[in-house]
Design a protein around this motif. Structure first.
Motif, short mmCIF file in Angstrom:
data_model
loop_
_atom_site.label_atom_id
_atom_site.label_comp_id
_atom_site.label_asym_id
_atom_site.label_seq_id
_atom_site.Cartn_x
_atom_site.Cartn_y
_atom_site.Cartn_z
N THR A 91 10.71 1.77 -2.83
CA THR A 91 10.13 2.37 -2.10
C THR A 91 10.19 3.44 -1.46
N ILE A 93 8.98 7.04 0.43
CA ILE A 93 8.33 7.38 1.61
C ILE A 93 7.95 8.99 1.94
N ASN A 94 7.18 9.41 2.38
CA ASN A 94 6.67 10.33 2.39
C ASN A 94 7.67 11.03 3.78
N ARG A 95 8.17 11.82 4.15
CA ARG A 95 8.34 12.24 5.20
C ARG A 95 7.51 13.29 5.67
N THR A 99 -0.47 15.65 2.88
CA THR A 99 -0.31 14.68 1.62
C THR A 99 0.42 14.84 0.50
N LEU A 124 0.23 9.72 -1.87
CA LEU A 124 0.99 9.29 -0.58
C LEU A 124 0.31 9.85 1.03
N ALA A 125 0.13 9.66 1.68
CA ALA A 125 -0.44 10.01 2.74
C ALA A 125 0.86 10.37 3.76
N GLN A 127 3.37 10.51 6.06
CA GLN A 127 4.54 9.63 7.20
C GLN A 127 4.33 8.05 6.82
N SER A 128 4.02 7.83 5.22
CA SER A 128 3.86 6.55 4.68
C SER A 128 3.77 6.05 4.30
N SER A 129 4.27 5.02 3.32
CA SER A 129 5.31 4.53 2.52
C SER A 129 4.66 3.73 1.37
N LYS A 130 5.08 3.07 0.41
CA LYS A 130 4.50 3.23 -1.21
C LYS A 130 5.34 1.96 -2.30
#
Length: 278
Positions: A91, A93-95, A99, A124-125, A127-130
């Motif tokens: 997992t 996460i972009n903190r 982008t 990765l946008a 505050q989004s996760s991948k």
């Protein structure tokens, strides 16, 4: 008395409910001694996991934190181990508030482990996760046997042949080619022309110097030789020898080529053959 008796009976019923109903002659099931017929590998692993859950009250913790909490990208992996492969569910996460483009998760393995897929780039946008899945295969080879083979030597004479070019083209290539091999003259031959003929025969090259320029007895000889490989590579050679008073020839043979292999191979051939051997 009736109330006390009823209370005792109730407590005895509760106590019996907490005691296992196993009898002294009941069978005990051992997992490793059970028959596995008809069960897939996945079913066997699930059964082991259920046994662990019953024994410990929870599943094993397999989550591994990969980055720090202060890093701009937070990553953690959930590891699942099968018999011959390992699955990582990572997992990411972009903190940050920006982008992230071309985000790549690269993993390095050690030992007999090998990554199945090459890492991909993700966008990765903020505050989004991948979720990224990585498969790692393990080798089931118990023993590796390595046999050292003999060296394979390819004779340069098998793939070069005499060729012709103009003097201007020869000079241009001589100035441009970066690989040079310089071999000192070391031969029992005492005649300059005889030595030149021997080098021409040994290297399978063509003498570009006119025969009229080689006539006469001056104790010195210089000639240019040229050949071409089957791959279209050019081989240039300049031989310069002199015959001093003691009669022993000395001088140098210079080879130039666009590739290192031609220059080295021709130099080795000349070193082997120039003494007058076959």
């Amino acid at each position: 008395m009736l109330s006390d008796k009823q209370l005792r009976e109730t407590e005895e019923i509760k106590a019996k409910a907490q005691i296992s109903h196993s009898q002294p002659d009941d069978l005990i099931d051992f997992y490793h001694l059970k028959s596995r017929k008809g069960m897939s590998q996945l079913e066997l692993e699930d059964q082991v996991q259920d046994d662990l859950k019953r024994a410990t009250g929870e599943f094993l913790n397999r989550i591994i934190q990969l980055t720090g909490f202060s890093d701009p990208v937070y990553a953690e992996a959930y590891v699942t181990v099968h018999q011959y492969d390992i699955v990582l569910d990572v997992t990411v996460i972009n903190r940050t508030k920006e982008t992230l483009q071309n985000l790549c998760l690269e993993l390095a393995t050690m030992g007999d482990l090998k990554l199945v897929e090459r890492p991909q780039n993700y966008t990765l946008a903020p505050q989004s996760s991948k979720q990224i899945k990585a498969n790692i295969k393990t080798s089931n080879v118990l023993e590796r046997t390595v046999i050292v083979l003999n060296d394979i030597h390819i004779d340069i004479m098998d793939y070069i042949s005499p060729a012709a070019c103009s003097d201007a083209a020869f000079r241009t290539m001589w100035a441009e080619f970066e690989w040079e091999n310089k071999v000192a003259v070391n031969t029992t031959i005492t005649d300059e022309k005889e030595f030149l003929d021997h080098i021409i025969k040994s290297t399978n090259m063509k003498c570009l110097t006119a025969p009229s320029a080689l006539e006469g007895e001056c104790g010195f000889l210089a000639a240019n030789l040229y050949a071409k490989s089957v791959f279209g590579e050019d081989a240039l050679l300049n031989i310069s020898v002199e015959k001093p008073a003691d009669g022993k020839l000395n001088g140098y043979i210079r080879i130039r080529s666009k590739t290192q292999g031609i220059a080295l191979s021709l130099g080795d051939k000349i070193t082997l053959k120039q003494k007058g051997g076959s």
